[in-house]
Design a protein around this motif. Structure first.
Motif, PDB file in Angstrom:
ATOM      1  N   ASP A  99      -2.853  -1.292   3.177  1.00 51.27           N
ATOM      2  CA  ASP A  99      -3.792  -0.229   4.429  1.00 51.27           C
ATOM      3  C   ASP A  99      -4.536  -0.981   4.970  1.00 51.27           C
ATOM      4  N   THR A 131      -5.862  -0.322   8.216  1.00 48.42           N
ATOM      5  CA  THR A 131      -6.780   0.387   8.681  1.00 48.42           C
ATOM      6  C   THR A 131      -7.740   0.494   7.896  1.00 48.42           C
ATOM      7  N   ASP A 132      -7.822   0.518   6.530  1.00 45.81           N
ATOM      8  CA  ASP A 132      -8.718   1.283   5.538  1.00 45.81           C
ATOM      9  C   ASP A 132      -8.980   2.859   5.504  1.00 45.81           C
ATOM     10  N   ARG A 133      -8.359   3.147   6.229  1.00 44.15           N
ATOM     11  CA  ARG A 133      -8.326   4.594   6.466  1.00 44.15           C
ATOM     12  C   ARG A 133      -7.851   5.774   5.168  1.00 44.15           C
TER      13      ARG A 133
END
Length: 108
Positions: free
Chosen positions: A43, A45-47
């Motif tokens: 991930d 974007t760390d979303r």
């Protein structure tokens, strides 16, 4: 986890139920941190990483709901096994796509 779900059947004995339940809890409790770590790696974007706990517990409600939509010709335990297999296949496909996307983003 697949083995534990596969052990559940309508005519299982108490011992099989005990073994299947123990295997499931072991796989869930031991596997969840590993799965969360693997998701965090891909991930970029760390979303999704920030939503992992919510998604994990939402799956506990969505999975059984999807079993109710499966064709009713089979027994309940077989429907659970088929639904679980289908959802695992989707999750693995999404993970592979995320891995490919991560590698593409790292190159460019």
């Amino acid at each position: 986890m697949f083995v534990s779900v596969a052990l559940f059947s309508q005519d299982m004995s108490l011992g099989i139920f005990y073994v299947a339940s123990c295997l499931f809890l072991f796989a869930w409790g031991g596997g969840l941190p590993l799965m969360m770590g693997a998701v965090a790696e891909v991930d970029i974007t760390d979303r999704v990483t920030s939503l992992r706990p919510v998604l994990a517990f939402a799956g506990m409600g969505i999975g059984p709901a999807l079993v109710g939509f499966s064709p009713g010709g089979q027994d309940l335990f077989q429907r659970v096994l088929l639904t679980t297999s289908f959802l695992v296949a989707i999750a693995l496909a999404l993970f592979c796509l995320a891995q490919v996307g991560r590698r593409f983003m790292l190159r460019h």
